[in-house]
Design a protein around this motif. Structure first.
Motif, PDB file in Angstrom:
ATOM      1  N   GLU A   7       9.092   5.804   5.268  1.00 14.95           N
ATOM      2  CA  GLU A   7       9.831   6.534   4.239  1.00 14.95           C
ATOM      3  C   GLU A   7      10.963   5.689   3.683  1.00 14.95           C
ATOM      4  N   ARG A   8      11.670   4.963   4.543  1.00 18.42           N
ATOM      5  CA  ARG A   8      12.734   4.094   4.046  1.00 18.42           C
ATOM      6  C   ARG A   8      12.174   3.013   3.132  1.00 18.42           C
ATOM      7  N   LEU A   9      11.021   2.469   3.492  1.00 20.57           N
ATOM      8  CA  LEU A   9      10.385   1.451   2.664  1.00 20.57           C
ATOM      9  C   LEU A   9      10.034   2.029   1.292  1.00 20.57           C
ATOM     10  N   ARG A  10       9.498   3.247   1.282  1.00 18.27           N
ATOM     11  CA  ARG A  10       9.166   3.893   0.013  1.00 18.27           C
ATOM     12  C   ARG A  10      10.404   4.185  -0.829  1.00 18.27           C
ATOM     13  N   VAL A  11      11.484   4.610  -0.183  1.00 20.29           N
ATOM     14  CA  VAL A  11      12.726   4.878  -0.914  1.00 20.29           C
ATOM     15  C   VAL A  11      13.263   3.598  -1.534  1.00 20.29           C
ATOM     16  N   GLU A  12      13.199   2.486  -0.795  1.00 22.68           N
ATOM     17  CA  GLU A  12      13.685   1.222  -1.330  1.00 22.68           C
ATOM     18  C   GLU A  12      12.848   0.772  -2.522  1.00 22.68           C
ATOM     19  N   ALA A  13      11.525   0.943  -2.438  1.00 22.77           N
ATOM     20  CA  ALA A  13      10.672   0.596  -3.576  1.00 22.77           C
ATOM     21  C   ALA A  13      10.986   1.489  -4.771  1.00 22.77           C
ATOM     22  N   VAL A  17       0.825  -1.212   0.000  1.00 23.10           N
ATOM     23  CA  VAL A  17       0.000   0.000   0.000  1.00 23.10           C
ATOM     24  C   VAL A  17       0.862   1.266   0.000  1.00 23.10           C
ATOM     25  N   LEU A  18       2.078   1.177  -0.514  1.00 23.75           N
ATOM     26  CA  LEU A  18       2.988   2.321  -0.451  1.00 23.75           C
ATOM     27  C   LEU A  18       2.472   3.521  -1.235  1.00 23.75           C
ATOM     28  N   GLY A  19       1.676   3.290  -2.260  1.00 29.05           N
ATOM     29  CA  GLY A  19       1.171   4.398  -3.061  1.00 29.05           C
ATOM     30  C   GLY A  19       0.079   5.201  -2.382  1.00 29.05           C
ATOM     31  N   GLN A  20      -0.451   4.678  -1.281  1.00 25.54           N
ATOM     32  CA  GLN A  20      -1.519   5.364  -0.566  1.00 25.54           C
ATOM     33  C   GLN A  20      -0.945   6.378   0.427  1.00 25.54           C
ATOM     34  N   SER A  21      -1.759   7.341   0.789  1.00 23.59           N
ATOM     35  CA  SER A  21      -1.372   8.305   1.820  1.00 23.59           C
ATOM     36  C   SER A  21      -1.687   7.703   3.179  1.00 23.59           C
ATOM     37  N   LEU A  22      -0.659   7.216   3.853  1.00 21.01           N
ATOM     38  CA  LEU A  22      -0.848   6.484   5.102  1.00 21.01           C
ATOM     39  C   LEU A  22      -0.587   7.383   6.303  1.00 21.01           C
ATOM     40  N   THR A  23      -1.478   7.335   7.276  1.00 20.63           N
ATOM     41  CA  THR A  23      -1.298   8.104   8.507  1.00 20.63           C
ATOM     42  C   THR A  23      -0.897   7.163   9.640  1.00 20.63           C
ATOM     43  N   LEU A  24      -0.421   7.753  10.713  1.00 19.87           N
ATOM     44  CA  LEU A  24      -0.073   6.964  11.897  1.00 19.87           C
ATOM     45  C   LEU A  24      -1.299   6.223  12.404  1.00 19.87           C
ATOM     46  N   GLU A  25      -2.439   6.892  12.377  1.00 23.15           N
ATOM     47  CA  GLU A  25      -3.678   6.279  12.876  1.00 23.15           C
ATOM     48  C   GLU A  25      -4.068   5.059  12.031  1.00 23.15           C
ATOM     49  N   HIS A  84       5.182  13.720  -5.659  1.00 19.61           N
ATOM     50  CA  HIS A  84       5.838  14.633  -6.588  1.00 19.61           C
ATOM     51  C   HIS A  84       7.311  14.256  -6.724  1.00 19.61           C
ATOM     52  N   PRO A  85       7.911  14.384  -7.918  1.00 20.41           N
ATOM     53  CA  PRO A  85       9.324  14.042  -8.104  1.00 20.41           C
ATOM     54  C   PRO A  85      10.270  14.791  -7.166  1.00 20.41           C
ATOM     55  N   GLU A  86       9.931  16.042  -6.806  1.00 17.83           N
ATOM     56  CA  GLU A  86      10.816  16.791  -5.921  1.00 17.83           C
ATOM     57  C   GLU A  86      10.833  16.163  -4.515  1.00 17.83           C
ATOM     58  N   THR A  87       9.675  15.694  -4.050  1.00 19.60           N
ATOM     59  CA  THR A  87       9.624  14.997  -2.760  1.00 19.60           C
ATOM     60  C   THR A  87      10.447  13.716  -2.824  1.00 19.60           C
ATOM     61  N   LEU A  88      10.361  13.009  -3.949  1.00 17.66           N
ATOM     62  CA  LEU A  88      11.171  11.809  -4.161  1.00 17.66           C
ATOM     63  C   LEU A  88      12.659  12.152  -4.138  1.00 17.66           C
ATOM     64  N   ARG A  89      13.045  13.226  -4.796  1.00 18.18           N
ATOM     65  CA  ARG A  89      14.459  13.629  -4.865  1.00 18.18           C
ATOM     66  C   ARG A  89      15.003  13.911  -3.472  1.00 18.18           C
ATOM     67  N   ARG A  90      14.236  14.646  -2.656  1.00 17.04           N
ATOM     68  CA  ARG A  90      14.697  14.972  -1.304  1.00 17.04           C
ATOM     69  C   ARG A  90      14.848  13.711  -0.457  1.00 17.04           C
ATOM     70  N   ALA A  91      13.908  12.770  -0.608  1.00 15.85           N
ATOM     71  CA  ALA A  91      13.990  11.524   0.155  1.00 15.85           C
ATOM     72  C   ALA A  91      15.195  10.693  -0.282  1.00 15.85           C
ATOM     73  N   VAL A 103       7.266   6.998 -10.681  1.00 13.42           N
ATOM     74  CA  VAL A 103       7.880   6.394  -9.496  1.00 13.42           C
ATOM     75  C   VAL A 103       7.394   7.110  -8.234  1.00 13.42           C
ATOM     76  N   ALA A 104       7.372   8.445  -8.294  1.00 11.39           N
ATOM     77  CA  ALA A 104       6.948   9.232  -7.135  1.00 11.39           C
ATOM     78  C   ALA A 104       5.507   8.902  -6.752  1.00 11.39           C
ATOM     79  N   ARG A 105       4.623   8.779  -7.731  1.00 10.77           N
ATOM     80  CA  ARG A 105       3.219   8.480  -7.449  1.00 10.77           C
ATOM     81  C   ARG A 105       3.056   7.062  -6.900  1.00 10.77           C
ATOM     82  N   CYS A 106       3.707   6.089  -7.529  1.00 10.87           N
ATOM     83  CA  CYS A 106       3.533   4.689  -7.145  1.00 10.87           C
ATOM     84  C   CYS A 106       4.075   4.395  -5.752  1.00 10.87           C
TER      85      CYS A 106
END
Length: 336
Positions: A278-284, A240-248, A307-314, A299-302
């Protein structure tokens, strides 16, 4: 300047041959470059084993060592001791007198270091306590848990240097080929940057590789035995990495309140849920970038970055390089 440095490589049954041969070849090339310039050799290279005779490495190659580690003749003029890594290191530290010998070297020689899992010998001897250290990425967490007095820096290629976080007396290097990075750093310190660059060019490699060893690590695999209460969640997250996941949402999936979930997660996984996600998303994302079949926007969406810029920073936070640089270095084809 010191006219000659004796470097002793310490090996044992089931040592990794590249941990020995890579750095040794770098120092040998430095001597060859000096000869081309009409200057004498700077490095005298020796090998030491747990006893006299031949040592069988993990690749099956047999190395006839120059000395046993406790031979008194070995101490004459020794400048640098490097313990190589390999699957046999855990047995090697049980050799009678070896750890005491390493403690003596820490007091005696100007430089004591390790390649890859050779750091476990220095750790067991206690000479890494209070110091920064690294090792192969697959054993870095083990080094940290077994030896809490060590400041483990798992993404470093080596910890040799003169900065606040580095040590020019006792130091370590990461996995296998990082031993060559360490050798280049030593050569640069001994003979200057132009010589180190000449050696790096002969080896067809970077003088200082950008990024750290995290860019080479395997996809995150959860240790379900150490996190039994989180097993279901850890197996669910990659899907479910492509979803917006919250702590809750993660807490609900784990069947806990958010407060209990955060506490249990930190205890059993060793970091916060957000950091792990975040580490899991970076590895994917790293695997997708490496395959070269998707644009960075895809890649950023999946992978949940949006956004690609958020991916770049991570990527920079975790791997020390941009997605574009990673694709250029490791990709199977050019990423868009």
């Amino acid at each position: 300047m010191i006219t000659e440095r004796t470097i002793v490589f310490v090996l044992y049954a089931q040592a990794v041959i590249l941990d020995l041969a890579g750095p040794m070849q770098a120092f040998t090339i430095a001597n060859e470059e000096l000869a081309r310039r009409g200057q004498p050799a700077h490095y005298r290279l020796l090998t030491a084993g747990m006893q006299d005779g031949a040592v069988t490495t993990s690749a099956g190659l047999r190395v006839l060592v120059d000395y046993a580690f406790d031979d008194p003749a070995l101490a004459d003029g020794c400048d640098t001791v490097l313990v190589v890594g390999g699957p046999g290191i855990d047995q090697a530290v049980l050799t009678a007198g070896f750890l005491d010998w390493l403690r003596q070297q820490e007091r005696r020689v100007p430089r004591l270091g390790s390649v890859c899992s050779g750091a476990f010998a220095l750790a067991e001897a206690g000479v890494l306590d209070g110091r920064p250290a690294t090792t192969h990425w697959s054993r870095a967490s083990e080094l940290a848990s077994r030896y809490p007095a060590i400041r483990v820096q798992s993404d470093r290629l080596h910890t040799y240097g003169h900065g606040a976080e580095d040590d020019a007396h006792v130091f370590t290097s990461a996995g296998i080929t990082a031993g060559i990075d360490l050798a280049l750093a030593l050569i640069e310190d001994d003979l200057g940057p132009s010589m180190a660059l000449a050696v790096a060019r002969r080896l067809v490699m970077f003088l200082r590789r950008p990024g750290g060893q995290a860019q080479c690590s395997a996809f995150l695999a959860p240790d379900l035995e150490r996190a039994p209460r989180l097993a279901g969640l850890l197996e669910w997250l990659p899907s479910v990495l492509g979803q917006s996941l919250t702590l809750e949402q993660m807490a609900e999936q784990a069947g806990m309140t958010p407060r209990t979930f955060s506490r249990v997660f930190a205890q059993q996984v060793g970091e916060s849920p957000g950091r792990y996600l975040e580490r899991l998303r970076v590895e994917a994302a790293r695997q997708m970038v490496q395959s070269g079949t998707s644009s960075l926007a895809m890649v950023a969406r999946c992978c949940g970055f949006g956004h690609p810029e958020t991916l770049r920073r991570a990527f920079h936070r975790h791997l020390g390089v941009s997605p574009q640089d990673y694709a250029a270095r490791f990709g199977l084809s050019r990423a868009g």
